[in-house]
Design an enzyme around this catalytic site. Structure first.
Site, PDB file in Angstrom:
ATOM      1  N   ARG A  10       0.812  -1.233   0.000  1.00 61.51           N
ATOM      2  CA  ARG A  10       0.000   0.000   0.000  1.00 61.51           C
ATOM      3  C   ARG A  10       0.840   1.276   0.000  1.00 61.51           C
ATOM      4  O   ARG A  10       0.383   2.331   0.463  1.00 61.51           O
ATOM      5  CB  ARG A  10      -0.984   0.027   1.173  1.00 61.51           C
ATOM      6  CG  ARG A  10      -1.966  -1.147   1.165  1.00 61.51           C
ATOM      7  CD  ARG A  10      -3.189  -0.890   2.003  1.00 61.51           C
ATOM      8  NE  ARG A  10      -4.010  -2.085   2.060  1.00 61.51           N
ATOM      9  CZ  ARG A  10      -3.895  -3.040   2.983  1.00 61.51           C
ATOM     10  NH1 ARG A  10      -3.006  -2.909   3.955  1.00 61.51           N
ATOM     11  NH2 ARG A  10      -4.675  -4.092   2.939  1.00 61.51           N
ATOM     12  N   LYS A  41       2.013  10.937 -12.086  1.00 62.98           N
ATOM     13  CA  LYS A  41       1.119  10.025 -12.803  1.00 62.98           C
ATOM     14  C   LYS A  41       1.855   8.715 -13.026  1.00 62.98           C
ATOM     15  O   LYS A  41       2.920   8.694 -13.637  1.00 62.98           O
ATOM     16  CB  LYS A  41       0.705  10.622 -14.145  1.00 62.98           C
ATOM     17  CG  LYS A  41      -0.401  11.638 -14.032  1.00 62.98           C
ATOM     18  CD  LYS A  41      -1.031  11.856 -15.395  1.00 62.98           C
ATOM     19  CE  LYS A  41      -2.181  12.844 -15.317  1.00 62.98           C
ATOM     20  NZ  LYS A  41      -2.798  13.066 -16.648  1.00 62.98           N
ATOM     21  N   GLU A  90       7.297  16.880 -26.606  1.00 60.30           N
ATOM     22  CA  GLU A  90       6.767  17.352 -25.313  1.00 60.30           C
ATOM     23  C   GLU A  90       7.368  18.706 -24.936  1.00 60.30           C
ATOM     24  O   GLU A  90       6.706  19.540 -24.310  1.00 60.30           O
ATOM     25  CB  GLU A  90       7.028  16.329 -24.201  1.00 60.30           C
ATOM     26  CG  GLU A  90       6.312  14.986 -24.373  1.00 60.30           C
ATOM     27  CD  GLU A  90       4.849  14.979 -23.896  1.00 60.30           C
ATOM     28  OE1 GLU A  90       4.336  16.023 -23.444  1.00 60.30           O
ATOM     29  OE2 GLU A  90       4.210  13.905 -24.005  1.00 60.30           O
ATOM     30  N   LYS A 112       5.848  22.396 -15.724  1.00 64.81           N
ATOM     31  CA  LYS A 112       5.006  21.276 -15.300  1.00 64.81           C
ATOM     32  C   LYS A 112       4.754  21.325 -13.797  1.00 64.81           C
ATOM     33  O   LYS A 112       3.629  21.089 -13.343  1.00 64.81           O
ATOM     34  CB  LYS A 112       5.641  19.942 -15.682  1.00 64.81           C
ATOM     35  CG  LYS A 112       4.785  18.764 -15.222  1.00 64.81           C
ATOM     36  CD  LYS A 112       4.892  17.547 -16.077  1.00 64.81           C
ATOM     37  CE  LYS A 112       3.866  16.505 -15.654  1.00 64.81           C
ATOM     38  NZ  LYS A 112       3.922  15.285 -16.445  1.00 64.81           N
ATOM     39  N   GLU A 130      -5.646  16.257 -11.180  1.00 64.43           N
ATOM     40  CA  GLU A 130      -6.320  16.543 -12.438  1.00 64.43           C
ATOM     41  C   GLU A 130      -7.815  16.751 -12.276  1.00 64.43           C
ATOM     42  O   GLU A 130      -8.617  16.132 -12.978  1.00 64.43           O
ATOM     43  CB  GLU A 130      -6.016  15.425 -13.453  1.00 64.43           C
ATOM     44  CG  GLU A 130      -6.310  15.858 -14.882  1.00 64.43           C
ATOM     45  CD  GLU A 130      -5.687  14.923 -15.924  1.00 64.43           C
ATOM     46  OE1 GLU A 130      -4.463  14.952 -16.059  1.00 64.43           O
ATOM     47  OE2 GLU A 130      -6.429  14.189 -16.564  1.00 64.43           O
ATOM     48  N   ARG A 187      -4.862  20.934 -14.566  1.00 63.14           N
ATOM     49  CA  ARG A 187      -3.775  20.060 -14.985  1.00 63.14           C
ATOM     50  C   ARG A 187      -4.012  19.443 -16.362  1.00 63.14           C
ATOM     51  O   ARG A 187      -3.075  19.044 -17.044  1.00 63.14           O
ATOM     52  CB  ARG A 187      -3.609  18.940 -13.938  1.00 63.14           C
ATOM     53  CG  ARG A 187      -2.511  17.976 -14.284  1.00 63.14           C
ATOM     54  CD  ARG A 187      -2.206  17.003 -13.160  1.00 63.14           C
ATOM     55  NE  ARG A 187      -1.160  16.100 -13.619  1.00 63.14           N
ATOM     56  CZ  ARG A 187      -0.349  15.413 -12.822  1.00 63.14           C
ATOM     57  NH1 ARG A 187      -0.472  15.533 -11.521  1.00 63.14           N
ATOM     58  NH2 ARG A 187       0.579  14.632 -13.313  1.00 63.14           N
ATOM     59  N   ASN A 189      -2.351  17.647 -21.209  1.00 60.75           N
ATOM     60  CA  ASN A 189      -2.725  16.619 -22.171  1.00 60.75           C
ATOM     61  C   ASN A 189      -2.930  17.176 -23.575  1.00 60.75           C
ATOM     62  O   ASN A 189      -3.492  16.496 -24.435  1.00 60.75           O
ATOM     63  CB  ASN A 189      -4.005  15.909 -21.707  1.00 60.75           C
ATOM     64  CG  ASN A 189      -3.768  15.123 -20.445  1.00 60.75           C
ATOM     65  OD1 ASN A 189      -2.770  14.426 -20.326  1.00 60.75           O
ATOM     66  ND2 ASN A 189      -4.670  15.265 -19.487  1.00 60.75           N
ATOM     67  N   HIS A 211      -2.763  15.004 -26.518  1.00 62.37           N
ATOM     68  CA  HIS A 211      -2.694  13.623 -26.029  1.00 62.37           C
ATOM     69  C   HIS A 211      -3.952  12.809 -26.312  1.00 62.37           C
ATOM     70  O   HIS A 211      -3.884  11.603 -26.454  1.00 62.37           O
ATOM     71  CB  HIS A 211      -2.407  13.610 -24.523  1.00 62.37           C
ATOM     72  CG  HIS A 211      -0.971  13.888 -24.192  1.00 62.37           C
ATOM     73  ND1 HIS A 211      -0.312  15.022 -24.618  1.00 62.37           N
ATOM     74  CD2 HIS A 211      -0.049  13.153 -23.500  1.00 62.37           C
ATOM     75  CE1 HIS A 211       0.940  14.992 -24.169  1.00 62.37           C
ATOM     76  NE2 HIS A 211       1.124  13.869 -23.502  1.00 62.37           N
ATOM     77  N   HIS A 253      -3.276   9.526 -27.968  1.00 60.80           N
ATOM     78  CA  HIS A 253      -3.613   8.228 -27.367  1.00 60.80           C
ATOM     79  C   HIS A 253      -4.405   7.362 -28.347  1.00 60.80           C
ATOM     80  O   HIS A 253      -4.228   6.139 -28.385  1.00 60.80           O
ATOM     81  CB  HIS A 253      -4.428   8.424 -26.090  1.00 60.80           C
ATOM     82  CG  HIS A 253      -3.612   8.882 -24.920  1.00 60.80           C
ATOM     83  ND1 HIS A 253      -4.168   9.309 -23.739  1.00 60.80           N
ATOM     84  CD2 HIS A 253      -2.271   8.960 -24.749  1.00 60.80           C
ATOM     85  CE1 HIS A 253      -3.203   9.642 -22.900  1.00 60.80           C
ATOM     86  NE2 HIS A 253      -2.052   9.443 -23.493  1.00 60.80           N
ATOM     87  N   HIS A 298       5.269   7.398 -27.985  1.00 63.54           N
ATOM     88  CA  HIS A 298       4.314   8.331 -27.377  1.00 63.54           C
ATOM     89  C   HIS A 298       4.519   9.759 -27.903  1.00 63.54           C
ATOM     90  O   HIS A 298       3.565  10.433 -28.299  1.00 63.54           O
ATOM     91  CB  HIS A 298       4.468   8.276 -25.860  1.00 63.54           C
ATOM     92  CG  HIS A 298       3.627   9.264 -25.125  1.00 63.54           C
ATOM     93  ND1 HIS A 298       2.244   9.230 -25.146  1.00 63.54           N
ATOM     94  CD2 HIS A 298       3.966  10.337 -24.359  1.00 63.54           C
ATOM     95  CE1 HIS A 298       1.773  10.236 -24.425  1.00 63.54           C
ATOM     96  NE2 HIS A 298       2.791  10.921 -23.941  1.00 63.54           N
TER      97      HIS A 298
END
Lengths: 361, 361
Positions: free
Chosen positions: B119, B141, B183, B225, B235, B239, B243, B246, B250, B263
């Site tokens: 955990r 992330k 990026e 960032k 997010e 935030r 993306n 993206h 994606h 990517h």
């Protein structure tokens, strides 16, 4: 109906305890934000309570159901993936709400799926076993087992609501019910002496599943747990007392193979080991062990190591327990009835003696 | 050496950017709490930088290494389980520290393993690709892909330290390097007009991997960032501008199969689609598209849909994107150069027109 709150700042949530809650939408609706719902349940619970739960959710666009196989042996990453498959196939988005309808295994897996799906969506616990109602549904511990250790993969992730309907306990098999009683007794032992005395007076009412006695016990256990969790959400310290009996119990579960002993059964035997160790350390006297044994006997719970386990089995299994920190075995022992402490310097020979006194070979 | 801080209260952490950092224990040691370390890397990076990293960790009792196969197609729950296997076989406890040595895939998986193991245990990012240094290693992330969607299973989980050694970029293949440049350009577009102008002036120095130019760019991207992430860690809102490009990107990755397009390559084409859509909406003019296209051309990055993808491919794939909320497609568009906005009511026919203008069939 009883209602109490787990106080965790912005992650606070209510626990609602009572009868006829399941089919009544008024309890669930305020805690569902979006239009999508996914109920996670198992093959045993679904035929009994799924229709009732669905009745209260008829106003939603989309209610999917994932029915898992029943049992601790299915609490794995593979089974977890079946929840993700359904969520993605059915295009659930970040506003979805997962509802766990079942016992501890369903709740732990559903909660962990909610923690991970799209990096976190809402979930609600609807525990249908006594063990889940008094313990596993409260406090945000979620996860799955690994062949090498119980609950080794998981997250601290709080539900938005816990809805404990006492009526679901009427169909619970005796063995499962007794397993829950083990955790009820635990709360008395670790932090609530008056409650321990109450249990002694009311053990027959509890075992005959008297609804008022049960609602009182569930409420009291949840209050005790909520207080401990609120003071230490991520188990940096004090929360560890909730693991009384669990380090020994996890060893039993791991060595026996998950599912052969129920969690509560393993905890019952584990508590006797922790009590015996506390006695050897001079903290509690034999009288307390007699009182606990008497309760466990009435509940038909085990008080000894499985016959085929050796001291080495225990020591080996406990080495990977989460309570091991930098090589030291961290154990929860009692200072006195209702007063638990976390100890990491228990002499190894005392641990061995306690295990032997409790039937380990 | 540059150092900056990601401000997230008790989860704040530093980013250290410079040369010759890898083998120097002084940078890592203050951020490792226990005596156990597990380095997660891959078969490509290990032969290049593992020994250097190990040199700085020679004072620890226990340093294990998990070497994963290389590539986005291995970013799965199954590969993740290999990390758990090692951690449990080697009896790592809650005080262990995981170190991600590699690119975005290694960092995302190592971070997610750290989030879930017992955990939650500590982890450190040592990104060795430009993309990981400017983007994926910062912000917390973490996660893995599912056959039905990228990064659909994961957690927000912050590292204790990001250590970006510019020297690791010298061995980066050109195609990977270019993917990182995509990026870098993104930050200029979404929130930093002066930086965009700087990139235009220094694109040749960047592409020739001038160490000073690179260190400046990495530092600037991380600052941008860090600021966005500090204002919206999970997010909930702002935030999402990170993306930019993206959602389209994606879709390209998912339909092509993870790993066929890098990517950053998918993001490059996706940014052109988002820019074209912003242009159709009247927010930016053609001149900006010309400027971006010029940069992407120099970096040999794609600017169009893959030849075999249809508009339907995109729309279908984008329906499961995490940016879909209650059926509405949420897109990041530009209001102007350096000023992104999140929009969830873009007319479907405009999206289709933009996709067609960018080569989708």
């Amino acid at each position: 109906m009883h209602c109490l709150n787990v106080e965790l700042g912005e992650r606070s949530y209510p626990i609602i305890i009572g009868s006829k809650l399941l089919g009544d939408s008024q309890y669930l609706l305020p805690y569902i934000r979006g239009q999508q719902i996914c109920i996670v349940t198992n093959e045993t619970v679904a035929p009994l309570y799924l229709q009732q739960l669905l009745k209260g959710l008829s106003s939603f666009d989309k209610v999917d159901v994932v029915e898992l196989p029943d049992g601790e042996s299915f609490k794995t990453l593979d089974t977890l993936n079946r929840i993700f498959d359904t969520l993605l196939e059915q295009r659930h988005n970040r506003t979805t709400t997962l509802i766990a309808l079942g016992g501890g295994v369903v709740g732990d897996m559903c909660g962990f799926a909610a923690a991970c799906y799209q990096r976190g969506v809402d979930f609600i616990q609807v525990p249908t076993t006594l063990l889940a109602q008094v313990d596993s549904s409260v406090g945000g511990k979620t996860g799955v087992n690994h062949p090498l250790g119980k609950n080794m993969i998981g997250a601290f992730y709080q539900p938005r609501l816990v809805l404990a309907d006492m009526d679901t306990l009427t169909t619970l098999p005796d063995r499962e019910f007794s397993a829950g009683i083990a955790e009820v007794i635990k709360y008395g032992l670790i932090c609530d002496e008056p409650f321990f005395s109450w249990i002694e007076k009311n053990i027959d009412a509890l075992l005959s599943r008297n609804p008022q006695a049960l609602a009182y016990a569930v409420d009291r256990c949840c209050r005790d747990k909520a207080e401990v969790v609120a003071s230490d959400e991520r188990e940096a310290g004090g929360r560890a007392i909730l693991n009384f009996g669990h380090t020994f119990g996890h060893a039993i579960e791991a060595v026996q193979g998950y599912g052969r002993w129920l969690h509560g059964e393993a905890v019952a035997a584990g508590m006797m080991m922790a009590l015996e160790l506390s006695r050897l350390q001079g903290d509690v006297d034999d009288d307390l062990l007699v009182r606990v044994r008497s309760l466990l006997t009435k509940a038909q719970l085990p008080q000894q190591s499985p016959a085929d386990m050796t001291v080495d089995h225990f020591l080996q299994a406990m080495r990977v327990d989460k309570k091991v920190v930098d090589g030291k075995l961290r154990l929860v022992l009692l200072r006195a009835l209702g007063d638990a402490k976390v100890v990491d310097d228990t002499p190894r020979e005392k641990v061995i003696e306690a295990l032997k006194n409790c039937g380990a070979k």
